[in-house]
Design a protein around this motif. Structure first.
Motif, mmCIF file in Angstrom:
data_model
loop_
_atom_site.group_PDB
_atom_site.id
_atom_site.type_symbol
_atom_site.label_atom_id
_atom_site.label_comp_id
_atom_site.label_asym_id
_atom_site.label_seq_id
_atom_site.Cartn_x
_atom_site.Cartn_y
_atom_site.Cartn_z
ATOM 1 N N UNK A 10 0.836 -1.206 0.000
ATOM 2 C CA UNK A 10 0.000 0.000 0.000
ATOM 3 C C UNK A 10 0.872 1.258 0.000
ATOM 4 N N UNK A 11 0.289 2.346 -0.484
ATOM 5 C CA UNK A 11 1.002 3.628 -0.455
ATOM 6 C C UNK A 11 1.301 4.047 0.977
ATOM 7 N N UNK A 12 0.373 3.774 1.879
ATOM 8 C CA UNK A 12 0.561 4.129 3.282
ATOM 9 C C UNK A 12 1.770 3.398 3.856
ATOM 10 N N UNK A 13 1.929 2.132 3.514
ATOM 11 C CA UNK A 13 3.084 1.362 3.998
ATOM 12 C C UNK A 13 4.385 1.912 3.405
ATOM 13 N N UNK A 14 4.348 2.286 2.130
ATOM 14 C CA UNK A 14 5.540 2.872 1.509
ATOM 15 C C UNK A 14 5.936 4.151 2.241
ATOM 16 N N UNK A 15 4.953 4.960 2.603
ATOM 17 C CA UNK A 15 5.220 6.216 3.308
ATOM 18 C C UNK A 15 5.715 5.943 4.731
ATOM 19 N N UNK A 16 5.029 5.057 5.451
ATOM 20 C CA UNK A 16 5.348 4.814 6.860
ATOM 21 C C UNK A 16 6.662 4.055 7.040
ATOM 22 N N UNK A 17 6.868 2.990 6.280
ATOM 23 C CA UNK A 17 8.026 2.124 6.486
ATOM 24 C C UNK A 17 9.286 2.608 5.774
ATOM 25 N N UNK A 18 9.098 3.282 4.636
ATOM 26 C CA UNK A 18 10.250 3.673 3.819
ATOM 27 C C UNK A 18 10.436 5.179 3.709
ATOM 28 N N UNK A 19 9.489 5.934 4.235
ATOM 29 C CA UNK A 19 9.613 7.386 4.190
ATOM 30 C C UNK A 19 9.332 8.010 2.838
#
Length: 164
Positions: A55-64
């Motif tokens: 998910x885009x949210x995971x990309x933002x949260x986990x990878x910045x």
């Protein structure tokens, strides 16, 4: 995956010889690159971790990955995979990473990003992030397998370059 095994073995030798730890940041491949790497005994000596950020949210949260990139460019884009690759190194002890985001199909394609469009980036700490867009043919399995193969080839290419 006999066709993948020689790539993983080559990657392992290079990473061990250069004492390099590697991370993956995967979306459409769902951790397949990390799975192929860890299928090789002893990979814990050179493989740091794998981020599966579907998910885009995971990309933002986990990878910045900056949220604005999803709006301006979409998840399957050069800026997003570049941020993912950098984020994988920044959020681990790895110094080399690969990131993958694509449209594996059968649905989800657009005229601008048809099924088979896969963006990848490789980041070696201290170097510029390198990104490339691929257009793979075939069904979902074939697209994902092609992405795994090219991701491994790209990691090998990064390790074969002169050290920073």
């Amino acid at each position: 995956m006999t066709e993948i095994n020689p790539l993983v073995e080559t990657l392992a030798q290079l990473a061990l010889n250069k004492q390099i730890r590697i991370a993956t940041a995967e979306s459409c491949t769902g951790g397949w690159v990390a799975q192929e790497i860890t299928a090789l005994a002893g990979s814990s000596d050179w493989f740091e971790c794998g981020f599966v950020t579907y998910s885009n949210e995971a990309k933002a949260r986990m990878l910045g990955v900056p949220a604005e990139l999803f709006i301006s460019d979409g998840a399957v884009s050069e800026p997003v995979v570049m941020a993912m690759a950098k984020g994988a190194v920044d959020n681990s002890r790895a110094v080399l990473s690969v990131s993958i985001s694509g449209v594996a199909g059968p649905g989800g394609g657009t005229p601008q990003k048809p099924v088979g469009t896969v963006w990848m980036a490789w980041y070696f700490e201290g170097r510029e992030v390198e990104a490339r867009c691929f257009q793979f043919a075939g069904d979902r399995h074939a697209v994902r397998l092609s992405a795994v193969r090219e991701a491994l080839k790209g990691l090998i290419k990064q390790l074969n370059k002169n050290t920073v």
